[in-house]
Motif scaffolding. Structure first.
Motif, PDB file in Angstrom:
ATOM      1  N   MET A  28       0.963  -1.214  -0.073  1.00 27.16           N
ATOM      2  CA  MET A  28       0.008   0.059  -0.159  1.00 27.16           C
ATOM      3  C   MET A  28       1.148   1.239  -0.064  1.00 27.16           C
ATOM      4  O   MET A  28       1.823   1.281   0.520  1.00 27.16           O
ATOM      5  CB  MET A  28      -0.883  -0.029   1.420  1.00 27.16           C
ATOM      6  N   VAL A  29       0.354   2.193  -0.641  1.00 28.54           N
ATOM      7  CA  VAL A  29       1.212   3.722  -0.798  1.00 28.54           C
ATOM      8  C   VAL A  29       0.555   4.503   0.164  1.00 28.54           C
ATOM      9  O   VAL A  29      -0.593   4.624   0.044  1.00 28.54           O
ATOM     10  CB  VAL A  29       1.100   3.959  -2.191  1.00 28.54           C
ATOM     11  N   TYR A  94       2.555  -3.757   3.706  1.00 27.92           N
ATOM     12  CA  TYR A  94       3.753  -3.258   3.488  1.00 27.92           C
ATOM     13  C   TYR A  94       3.623  -1.846   2.925  1.00 27.92           C
ATOM     14  O   TYR A  94       3.078  -1.684   1.923  1.00 27.92           O
ATOM     15  CB  TYR A  94       4.864  -4.015   2.636  1.00 27.92           C
ATOM     16  N   LEU A  95       4.207  -0.823   3.725  1.00 28.93           N
ATOM     17  CA  LEU A  95       3.850   0.565   3.570  1.00 28.93           C
ATOM     18  C   LEU A  95       4.760   1.423   2.699  1.00 28.93           C
ATOM     19  O   LEU A  95       6.143   1.186   3.182  1.00 28.93           O
ATOM     20  CB  LEU A  95       3.476   1.292   4.766  1.00 28.93           C
ATOM     21  N   PHE A  96       4.542   1.727   1.543  1.00 28.74           N
ATOM     22  CA  PHE A  96       5.561   2.677   1.012  1.00 28.74           C
ATOM     23  C   PHE A  96       5.207   4.174   0.945  1.00 28.74           C
ATOM     24  O   PHE A  96       4.020   4.372   0.189  1.00 28.74           O
ATOM     25  CB  PHE A  96       5.790   2.193  -0.420  1.00 28.74           C
ATOM     26  N   GLY A  97       5.824   4.995   1.467  1.00 29.77           N
ATOM     27  CA  GLY A  97       5.645   6.620   1.410  1.00 29.77           C
ATOM     28  C   GLY A  97       6.214   7.156   0.345  1.00 29.77           C
ATOM     29  O   GLY A  97       7.514   7.240   0.121  1.00 29.77           O
ATOM     30  N   THR A  98       5.579   7.889  -0.383  1.00 36.80           N
ATOM     31  CA  THR A  98       6.096   8.612  -1.480  1.00 36.80           C
ATOM     32  C   THR A  98       6.869  10.080  -1.265  1.00 36.80           C
ATOM     33  O   THR A  98       6.259  10.641  -0.095  1.00 36.80           O
ATOM     34  CB  THR A  98       5.300   8.914  -2.701  1.00 36.80           C
ATOM     35  N   ILE A 111       7.653   3.265  -7.136  1.00 44.22           N
ATOM     36  CA  ILE A 111       7.190   2.992  -5.587  1.00 44.22           C
ATOM     37  C   ILE A 111       5.700   2.382  -6.079  1.00 44.22           C
ATOM     38  O   ILE A 111       5.377   1.332  -4.932  1.00 44.22           O
ATOM     39  CB  ILE A 111       7.061   4.290  -4.818  1.00 44.22           C
ATOM     40  N   VAL A 112       4.913   2.848  -6.804  1.00 41.57           N
ATOM     41  CA  VAL A 112       3.378   2.548  -6.683  1.00 41.57           C
ATOM     42  C   VAL A 112       3.284   1.166  -7.348  1.00 41.57           C
ATOM     43  O   VAL A 112       2.241   0.561  -7.051  1.00 41.57           O
ATOM     44  CB  VAL A 112       2.523   3.495  -7.375  1.00 41.57           C
ATOM     45  N   GLU A 113       4.148   0.655  -8.087  1.00 47.13           N
ATOM     46  CA  GLU A 113       3.874  -0.595  -8.920  1.00 47.13           C
ATOM     47  C   GLU A 113       3.686  -1.874  -7.917  1.00 47.13           C
ATOM     48  O   GLU A 113       4.283  -1.940  -6.965  1.00 47.13           O
ATOM     49  CB  GLU A 113       5.303  -1.009  -9.784  1.00 47.13           C
ATOM     50  N   GLY A 114       2.530  -2.486  -8.079  1.00 45.91           N
ATOM     51  CA  GLY A 114       1.983  -3.473  -7.360  1.00 45.91           C
ATOM     52  C   GLY A 114       1.183  -3.260  -6.010  1.00 45.91           C
ATOM     53  O   GLY A 114       0.848  -4.338  -5.433  1.00 45.91           O
ATOM     54  N   ALA A 115       1.023  -2.164  -5.975  1.00 44.46           N
ATOM     55  CA  ALA A 115       0.231  -1.670  -4.732  1.00 44.46           C
ATOM     56  C   ALA A 115      -1.212  -1.769  -5.163  1.00 44.46           C
ATOM     57  O   ALA A 115      -1.833  -1.711  -6.176  1.00 44.46           O
ATOM     58  CB  ALA A 115       0.417  -0.281  -4.512  1.00 44.46           C
ATOM     59  N   VAL A 116      -1.936  -2.242  -4.114  1.00 47.02           N
ATOM     60  CA  VAL A 116      -3.444  -2.531  -3.860  1.00 47.02           C
ATOM     61  C   VAL A 116      -4.381  -1.228  -3.993  1.00 47.02           C
ATOM     62  O   VAL A 116      -5.368  -1.280  -4.298  1.00 47.02           O
ATOM     63  CB  VAL A 116      -3.839  -3.746  -2.911  1.00 47.02           C
ATOM     64  N   GLY A 117      -3.678  -0.266  -3.282  1.00 46.14           N
ATOM     65  CA  GLY A 117      -4.287   0.779  -3.031  1.00 46.14           C
ATOM     66  C   GLY A 117      -3.620   1.934  -2.525  1.00 46.14           C
ATOM     67  O   GLY A 117      -2.159   1.760  -2.252  1.00 46.14           O
ATOM     68  N   ASP A 135      -4.697  13.162  -8.891  1.00 45.03           N
ATOM     69  CA  ASP A 135      -4.773  12.758 -10.212  1.00 45.03           C
ATOM     70  C   ASP A 135      -3.828  11.723 -10.696  1.00 45.03           C
ATOM     71  O   ASP A 135      -4.373  10.596 -11.461  1.00 45.03           O
ATOM     72  CB  ASP A 135      -4.073  14.010 -11.108  1.00 45.03           C
ATOM     73  N   TYR A 136      -2.799  11.362  -9.872  1.00 43.56           N
ATOM     74  CA  TYR A 136      -2.199  10.032 -10.391  1.00 43.56           C
ATOM     75  C   TYR A 136      -2.877   8.922 -10.082  1.00 43.56           C
ATOM     76  O   TYR A 136      -2.862   7.909 -10.965  1.00 43.56           O
ATOM     77  CB  TYR A 136      -0.701  10.254  -9.414  1.00 43.56           C
ATOM     78  N   PHE A 137      -3.362   8.723  -8.918  1.00 50.06           N
ATOM     79  CA  PHE A 137      -4.232   7.558  -8.691  1.00 50.06           C
ATOM     80  C   PHE A 137      -5.428   7.225  -9.381  1.00 50.06           C
ATOM     81  O   PHE A 137      -5.812   6.119  -9.991  1.00 50.06           O
ATOM     82  CB  PHE A 137      -4.684   7.449  -6.929  1.00 50.06           C
ATOM     83  N   GLU A 138      -6.187   8.548  -9.697  1.00 52.60           N
ATOM     84  CA  GLU A 138      -7.280   8.591 -10.556  1.00 52.60           C
ATOM     85  C   GLU A 138      -6.870   8.033 -12.013  1.00 52.60           C
ATOM     86  O   GLU A 138      -7.586   7.148 -12.533  1.00 52.60           O
ATOM     87  CB  GLU A 138      -7.969  10.043 -10.740  1.00 52.60           C
TER      88      GLU A 138
END
Length: 202
Positions: A28-29, A94-98, A111-117, A135-138
């Motif tokens: 998760m990001v 597993y938390l990834f902060g941008t 960083i976001v690759e493979g994240a469920v949300g 905008d990125y997540f959308e």
């Protein structure tokens, strides 16, 4: 007369141990603008010492990054934050902060690759800083929730005003949380998990 033979029985043995599956790893990001509380969010809930890539804010960077609402901030994330938390015996996040600054945006895809949300952390005093994350997540079609960080225990605008200002659909949860409180962070992450699960089932 001989004694009758006593049947021989096997000695009792301990029951074979049941194989225990390790919890399912889920990525998760934690995203958002500069100084909104992403590093604090990861650190508040991580069950390990979080990995951070904090660098000192130089005079040059201070001239680029707006420190008006965070005058005490002396460091900034230049790559990512990392931590993890076991939600229950079946699931481990597993938390990834941008990084929050636009100049580090080239790292987001990796960083976001493979994240469920994603959890987009928002400071209502600086909503403009969070448009890029929303905008990125959308654009990527990744489930996310908007989490308004209650600095000093309060927020500057109502959740409906935040939803309108960020122009997010009714299907995107908008909530208030405190990045310093473990329980509050957990609840926010569970909202994102629910979004991801709903997307999978849909």
């Amino acid at each position: 007369m001989t004694e009758p033979l006593t049947p021989v029985t096997a000695a009792p043995t301990a029951a074979a141990p049941t194989a225990v599956r390790p919890p399912l790893p889920v990525k998760m990001v934690i995203a958002g603008g500069f100084g909104v509380g992403k590093t604090t969010t990861v650190g508040s809930i991580s069950e390990i010492e979080p990995l951070t890539t904090e660098a000192a804010i130089t005079e040059v960077a201070a001239g680029v990054d707006d420190l008006t609402h965070t005058p005490a901030k002396t460091t900034t994330t230049v790559a990512m934050d990392f931590g993890c938390v076991t939600i229950d015996p079946t699931l481990k996040l597993y938390l990834f902060g941008t990084p929050g600054q636009e100049r580090f945006g080239f790292m987001w895809d990796d960083i976001v690759e493979g994240a469920v949300g994603g959890l987009v952390v928002v400071d209502t005093r600086r909503l403009d800083d969070c448009y890029a994350a929303v905008d990125y997540f959308e654009h990527k079609g990744i489930p996310f929730a908007v989490a308004v960080n209650a600095f000093d225990g309060k927020v500057e605008h109502s959740l409906e005003d935040v939803r309108w200002a960020l122009d997010v659909s009714e299907g995107v949860p908008v909530l208030v949380f405190d990045a310093r409180e473990r329980g509050s962070v957990r609840d926010a992450l569970l909202v994102v998990l629910e979004q991801a699960l709903a997307r999978t089932e849909g």
